[in-house]
Design a protein around this motif. Structure first.
Motif, PDB file in Angstrom:
ATOM      1  N   GLY A 135       0.820  -1.208   0.000  1.00 18.42           N
ATOM      2  CA  GLY A 135       0.000   0.000   0.000  1.00 18.42           C
ATOM      3  C   GLY A 135       0.850   1.252   0.000  1.00 18.42           C
ATOM      4  O   GLY A 135       2.079   1.210   0.099  1.00 18.42           O
ATOM      5  N   THR A 136       0.188   2.408  -0.100  1.00 14.49           N
ATOM      6  CA  THR A 136       0.864   3.703  -0.183  1.00 14.49           C
ATOM      7  C   THR A 136       0.962   4.340   1.199  1.00 14.49           C
ATOM      8  O   THR A 136      -0.028   4.440   1.913  1.00 14.49           O
ATOM      9  N   LEU A 137       2.161   4.800   1.555  1.00 13.40           N
ATOM     10  CA  LEU A 137       2.401   5.516   2.798  1.00 13.40           C
ATOM     11  C   LEU A 137       2.910   6.906   2.466  1.00 13.40           C
ATOM     12  O   LEU A 137       3.873   7.049   1.717  1.00 13.40           O
ATOM     13  N   ARG A 138       2.233   7.929   3.029  1.00 10.82           N
ATOM     14  CA  ARG A 138       2.677   9.314   2.847  1.00 10.82           C
ATOM     15  C   ARG A 138       3.046   9.883   4.206  1.00 10.82           C
ATOM     16  O   ARG A 138       2.245   9.867   5.132  1.00 10.82           O
ATOM     17  N   LEU A 139       4.272  10.385   4.312  1.00  9.20           N
ATOM     18  CA  LEU A 139       4.740  11.004   5.548  1.00  9.20           C
ATOM     19  C   LEU A 139       4.791  12.508   5.325  1.00  9.20           C
ATOM     20  O   LEU A 139       5.504  12.974   4.450  1.00  9.20           O
ATOM     21  N   ALA A 140       4.057  13.253   6.126  1.00  4.68           N
ATOM     22  CA  ALA A 140       3.974  14.689   5.914  1.00  4.68           C
ATOM     23  C   ALA A 140       4.661  15.500   6.999  1.00  4.68           C
ATOM     24  O   ALA A 140       5.161  16.569   6.726  1.00  4.68           O
ATOM     25  N   ALA A 141       4.679  15.034   8.238  1.00  7.51           N
ATOM     26  CA  ALA A 141       5.277  15.806   9.334  1.00  7.51           C
ATOM     27  C   ALA A 141       6.777  15.568   9.377  1.00  7.51           C
ATOM     28  O   ALA A 141       7.253  14.474   9.122  1.00  7.51           O
ATOM     29  N   GLN A 142       7.509  16.594   9.712  1.00  9.06           N
ATOM     30  CA  GLN A 142       8.949  16.481   9.890  1.00  9.06           C
ATOM     31  C   GLN A 142       9.267  16.380  11.361  1.00  9.06           C
ATOM     32  O   GLN A 142       8.688  17.101  12.174  1.00  9.06           O
ATOM     33  N   PRO A 143      10.198  15.536  11.746  1.00 11.51           N
ATOM     34  CA  PRO A 143      10.617  15.526  13.134  1.00 11.51           C
ATOM     35  C   PRO A 143      11.261  16.879  13.476  1.00 11.51           C
ATOM     36  O   PRO A 143      11.798  17.541  12.593  1.00 11.51           O
TER      37      PRO A 143
END
Length: 165
Positions: A135-143
């Motif tokens: 499936g597709t994973l989108r990471l938007a927040a930056q540490p």
């Protein structure tokens, strides 16, 4: 499993399933949005959603969601910081928004085939985390600071600082 000394299981408690409707089968409808906080009972140890719900316990692995009824798009607002051992997105199109998810043990982010998961939460910790399934994973927040952890896929390996929204 907790404390059994097996590699990668330190701090792991249980697999728990997002469930907004208590002991009724399923997660609470096609779009079971809600808030993931430290006090609200929204987690079920029954994958069908038929068990008693409880508040989040540090070190659990979170599954979205209980049963098979959460087929729509929904948002789970993450309030505060939660220690986790894994994330699995099985049903619907889930967005995790806000807060911090702190990895306490090496684990996976699994997104089922034909599904999309969006994480707008900060991911923290100092352990390896692998993206599994197709499936597709989108990471938007930056540490808030550069993270040493890497997210590994079958096709690519990225450093967190290269994952910019």
């Amino acid at each position: 499993m907790a404390g059994d000394g097996a590699c990668g299981t330190e701090g792991f408690s249980a697999n728990v399933y997002w469930d907004t409707n208590g002991t009724t089968t399923g997660a609470g409808g096609t779009s079971p949005s809600g808030t993931w906080d430290a006090a609200t009972a929204r987690w079920n140890t029954s994958s069908a959603g038929t068990g008693a719900v409880a508040a989040w316990a540090a070190g659990n692995a979170a599954f979205f969601s209980a049963g098979t009824d959460a087929t729509g798009t929904y948002t789970v607002t993450v309030a505060g910081t939660h220690s986790i051992a894994g994330l699995t997105f099985e049903d619907g199109a889930v967005t995790l928004d806000g807060g911090t998810l702190n990895w306490t043990t090496a684990g996976n982010i699994s997104v089922a085939a034909s599904r999309t998961a969006i994480i707008n939460s900060v991911l923290s910790g100092s352990v390896a985390v692998a993206k599994t399934s197709t499936g597709t994973l989108r990471l938007a927040a930056q540490p808030p600071t550069p993270c040493q952890r890497t997210l590994q896929s079958r096709r690519a390996l990225w450093n967190w600082q290269n994952l910019r929204a």
